[in-house]
Design an enzyme around this catalytic site. Sequence first.
Site, PDB file in Angstrom:
ATOM      1  CG  ASP A   1      -2.846   0.798   0.862  1.00  8.71           C
ATOM      2  OD1 ASP A   1      -2.589   1.232   0.492  1.00  8.71           O
ATOM      3  OD2 ASP A   1      -3.297   0.142   0.570  1.00  8.71           O
TER       4      ASP A   1
ATOM      5  CG  ASP B   1       2.096   6.238  -5.381  1.00 14.49           C
ATOM      6  OD1 ASP B   1       1.856   5.636  -6.137  1.00 14.49           O
ATOM      7  OD2 ASP B   1       1.783   7.128  -5.309  1.00 14.49           O
TER       8      ASP B   1
ATOM      9  CG  ASN C   1      -7.665  -4.593  -3.277  1.00 21.52           C
ATOM     10  OD1 ASN C   1      -9.262  -4.861  -3.626  1.00 21.52           O
ATOM     11  ND2 ASN C   1      -7.137  -3.710  -2.928  1.00 21.52           N
TER      12      ASN C   1
ATOM     13  N   GLY D   1      -6.896   0.813  -5.893  1.00 22.66           N
ATOM     14  CA  GLY D   1      -7.964   1.201  -7.173  1.00 22.66           C
ATOM     15  C   GLY D   1      -8.807   2.305  -6.007  1.00 22.66           C
TER      16      GLY D   1
ATOM     17  CG  LEU E   1     -15.749  14.084 -19.225  1.00 20.32           C
ATOM     18  CD1 LEU E   1     -15.037  13.758 -19.067  1.00 20.32           C
ATOM     19  CD2 LEU E   1     -16.764  13.417 -20.821  1.00 20.32           C
ATOM     20  CB  ALA E   2     -19.233  18.945 -18.158  1.00 16.40           C
TER      21      ALA E   2
ATOM     22  CE1 TYR F   1     -12.890   2.196  -9.374  1.00 10.20           C
ATOM     23  CE2 TYR F   1     -15.375   2.021 -10.442  1.00 10.20           C
ATOM     24  CZ  TYR F   1     -14.653   1.605  -9.605  1.00 10.20           C
ATOM     25  OH  TYR F   1     -14.203   0.432  -8.587  1.00 10.20           O
TER      26      TYR F   1
ATOM     27  CE  LYS G   1     -11.702   0.026 -10.421  1.00 11.74           C
ATOM     28  NZ  LYS G   1     -10.498  -1.344  -9.876  1.00 11.74           N
TER      29      LYS G   1
ATOM     30  CB  THR H   1     -14.989  -0.970   1.553  1.00 12.99           C
ATOM     31  OG1 THR H   1     -15.204  -0.022   0.827  1.00 12.99           O
ATOM     32  CG2 THR H   1     -15.094  -1.960   0.913  1.00 12.99           C
TER      33      THR H   1
HETATM   34  P1  NAD Z   1     -10.518   1.036  -0.712  1.00 10.69           P
HETATM   35  O1  NAD Z   1     -10.560   2.624  -0.978  1.00 10.69           O
HETATM   36  O2  NAD Z   1     -11.229   0.925   0.761  1.00 10.69           O
HETATM   37  O3  NAD Z   1      -8.762   0.114  -0.414  1.00 10.69           O
HETATM   38  C1  NAD Z   1      -7.582   0.738  -1.619  1.00 10.69           C
HETATM   39  C2  NAD Z   1      -6.881   1.022  -1.610  1.00 10.69           C
HETATM   40  O4  NAD Z   1      -5.839   0.996  -1.946  1.00 10.69           O
HETATM   41  C3  NAD Z   1      -5.992   1.420  -0.286  1.00 10.69           C
HETATM   42  O5  NAD Z   1      -6.018   1.052   0.953  1.00 10.69           O
HETATM   43  C4  NAD Z   1      -5.187   2.730  -0.661  1.00 10.69           C
HETATM   44  O6  NAD Z   1      -4.300   3.203   0.242  1.00 10.69           O
HETATM   45  C5  NAD Z   1      -4.913   1.709  -1.988  1.00 10.69           C
HETATM   46  N1  NAD Z   1      -4.430   2.731  -2.989  1.00 10.69           N
HETATM   47  C6  NAD Z   1      -4.884   3.818  -3.253  1.00 10.69           C
HETATM   48  N2  NAD Z   1      -3.700   4.080  -4.647  1.00 10.69           N
HETATM   49  C7  NAD Z   1      -3.090   3.482  -4.660  1.00 10.69           C
HETATM   50  C8  NAD Z   1      -1.968   3.538  -4.469  1.00 10.69           C
HETATM   51  N3  NAD Z   1      -1.094   4.512  -5.714  1.00 10.69           N
HETATM   52  N4  NAD Z   1      -0.742   2.993  -5.032  1.00 10.69           N
HETATM   53  C9  NAD Z   1      -0.209   1.740  -3.692  1.00 10.69           C
HETATM   54  N5  NAD Z   1      -2.097   1.534  -3.013  1.00 10.69           N
HETATM   55  C10 NAD Z   1      -2.938   1.940  -3.428  1.00 10.69           C
HETATM   56  O7  NAD Z   1     -11.469   0.915  -1.820  1.00 10.69           O
HETATM   57  P2  NAD Z   1     -11.970  -0.519  -1.643  1.00 10.69           P
HETATM   58  O8  NAD Z   1     -13.405  -0.744  -1.532  1.00 10.69           O
HETATM   59  O9  NAD Z   1     -11.052  -1.798  -1.014  1.00 10.69           O
HETATM   60  O10 NAD Z   1     -11.447  -1.021  -2.931  1.00 10.69           O
HETATM   61  C11 NAD Z   1     -10.607  -2.190  -3.235  1.00 10.69           C
HETATM   62  C12 NAD Z   1     -10.517  -2.237  -5.294  1.00 10.69           C
HETATM   63  O11 NAD Z   1     -12.038  -3.023  -5.143  1.00 10.69           O
HETATM   64  C13 NAD Z   1     -10.747  -1.351  -5.514  1.00 10.69           C
HETATM   65  O12 NAD Z   1     -10.373  -1.241  -6.871  1.00 10.69           O
HETATM   66  C14 NAD Z   1     -12.349  -0.897  -6.218  1.00 10.69           C
HETATM   67  O13 NAD Z   1     -12.389  -0.289  -7.373  1.00 10.69           O
HETATM   68  C15 NAD Z   1     -12.501  -2.371  -6.898  1.00 10.69           C
HETATM   69  N6  NAD Z   1     -14.141  -2.101  -6.391  1.00 10.69           N
HETATM   70  C16 NAD Z   1     -14.940  -1.656  -4.966  1.00 10.69           C
HETATM   71  C17 NAD Z   1     -16.190  -2.019  -4.721  1.00 10.69           C
HETATM   72  C18 NAD Z   1     -16.747  -1.518  -3.412  1.00 10.69           C
HETATM   73  O14 NAD Z   1     -17.628  -1.576  -3.380  1.00 10.69           O
HETATM   74  N7  NAD Z   1     -16.214  -1.074  -3.079  1.00 10.69           N
HETATM   75  C19 NAD Z   1     -17.368  -2.271  -6.072  1.00 10.69           C
HETATM   76  C20 NAD Z   1     -16.430  -2.270  -7.030  1.00 10.69           C
HETATM   77  C21 NAD Z   1     -14.910  -2.521  -7.167  1.00 10.69           C
END
Ligand code: NAD
Length: 452
Positions: A243, A266, A293, A295, A302-303, A358, A362, A393
């Site tokens: 992370d 990062d 994971n 994200g 968008l505007a 986003y 995805k 989350t």
């Molecule tokens: P979250 O925000 O709880 O956790 C995401 C983690 O990614 C965080 O700990 C953050 O510090 C880390 N992160 C962000 N940028 C980073 C970087 N540049 N380098 C390293 N780490 C980085 O999110 P979540 O809800 O647990 O989501 C996890 C994944 O699941 C994401 O890709 C998200 O798009 C996808 N997702 C989540 C949901 C949902 O409902 N929560 C739905 C669809 C998809």
Amino acid sequence: MSDYLVRMAQQPALRSVIKTIGLPTPQTLARAGGPYVETPLAGKTVLFGAGDGATASKKVQTTLKAMGAEAQSAADVTGDSRFNAVVFDATGMTDPAQLRALYDFFHPIMRNFTGNARVVLLADVPETADSVPAAVAARAVEGFVRSLAKEIGRKGATANLVYVEKGAEDRVAGPLRFFLSDHSTYVDGQPVRVTKGGKMPRSVPVTRPLDGKVALVTGGARGIGAATAERLSQEGAHVVVLDIPADAETLETTAKAVGGTALPQDITDADAPRAIADFLKEKFGGVDIVVHNAGVTRDKMLANMAEHLWDMVLAINLRSILAIDEVLLGDKIVNDHGRILCLSSIGGIAGNAGQTNYGATKAGLIGYVQSQGQKFGDRGITVNAVAPGFIETRMTAEMPFMIREGGRRMNSMSQGGQPQDVAELLTFLATPGAGGVSGNVVRVCGQSLIGA
Ligand code: NAD
């Protein structure tokens, strides 16, 4: 993070209040809550059926037996029968007229499912069917499964489909184990394709299947990533939890809790792919499971979207993944029988106002796993994506109330999923038993109406 309506529905007095005001009453979902066991169907009643000429039945029955199921045949069914699981082998259909077998088998038992029952159907892969009528029949089974799932979802029951390529019948045991157990709780109304291309590992253990494996989970400090690190480690993997350095403290705590290794990094740094590869190579000699994971969302119409919000989401959610994999796969840091897993989203399937950035990332990941899926089959490496729906989350807690409620309720189970539900699907796809599944995008969304 939890769902107030699920908590209320657990109390009989409040349950009737929910009903009176016309809200959906979500069922408490059965979750395995621990590692895989040898016989998850022990003490459970399972009904098995098959259409004429079905080709996977032998393998299915062997698997059911190995899972400890008490098998019943349709002839023994009475009005009082209750089934925890039902499996129907619809492979081998050559004509849509044979779909009548689905009606004949399921119609008499529709009132006999237990809450949280598991229904699995098997069908031929439509794209490689021998004839047009066979392709039509096979694809029709998917419509049947999706509709059936919507009928039984309110009771927490699920229905899923395993498409089996001819010659891949001996690869269905892993998917069957997953879909028939309480590890697949929030995966509902989904098809998974099992194909014969790509090497299977010699040994396919069903308990502690990840013993001796090394996994990398990016964005693993919290949320879905942390839950995934926990599940992978429960099945025996040593997990490298990555992370951002700014989150080093939470990262350390999560890594320690799963007996893993923290990697503050990062993923968008220019030298991240090389730094990650060198770390994995030097410390562990390579990596077996990579879960992309990390994200973020930066929602704006968008505007109104500033360019840095576009660039940031594209860099984290998409470009860094491709860059990391280029090194990990290119330099063979990923071991034979490795697993690459990406986190897509139903937002990448359906699109969402305010999420052009986003949604693009995805959906891009779907393109990625579909184009990479069969490329590393000679080394037994699979590449898949999971597409979560509404998961409780930090990401979804930040949504405005009405949007959050819509996301939570608009699915067959009238509730959001938990991070562990996504972790379960990722863990299954990481196992040796999922070696026949590659290039798939599997939703874990309680059969969300969004993008369905
Ligand atoms: P979250 O925000 O709880 O956790 C995401 C983690 O990614 C965080 O700990 C953050 O510090 C880390 N992160 C962000 N940028 C980073 C970087 N540049 N380098 C390293 N780490 C980085 O999110 P979540 O809800 O647990 O989501 C996890 C994944 O699941 C994401 O890709 C998200 O798009 C996808 N997702 C989540 C949901 C949902 O409902 N929560 C739905 C669809 C998809």
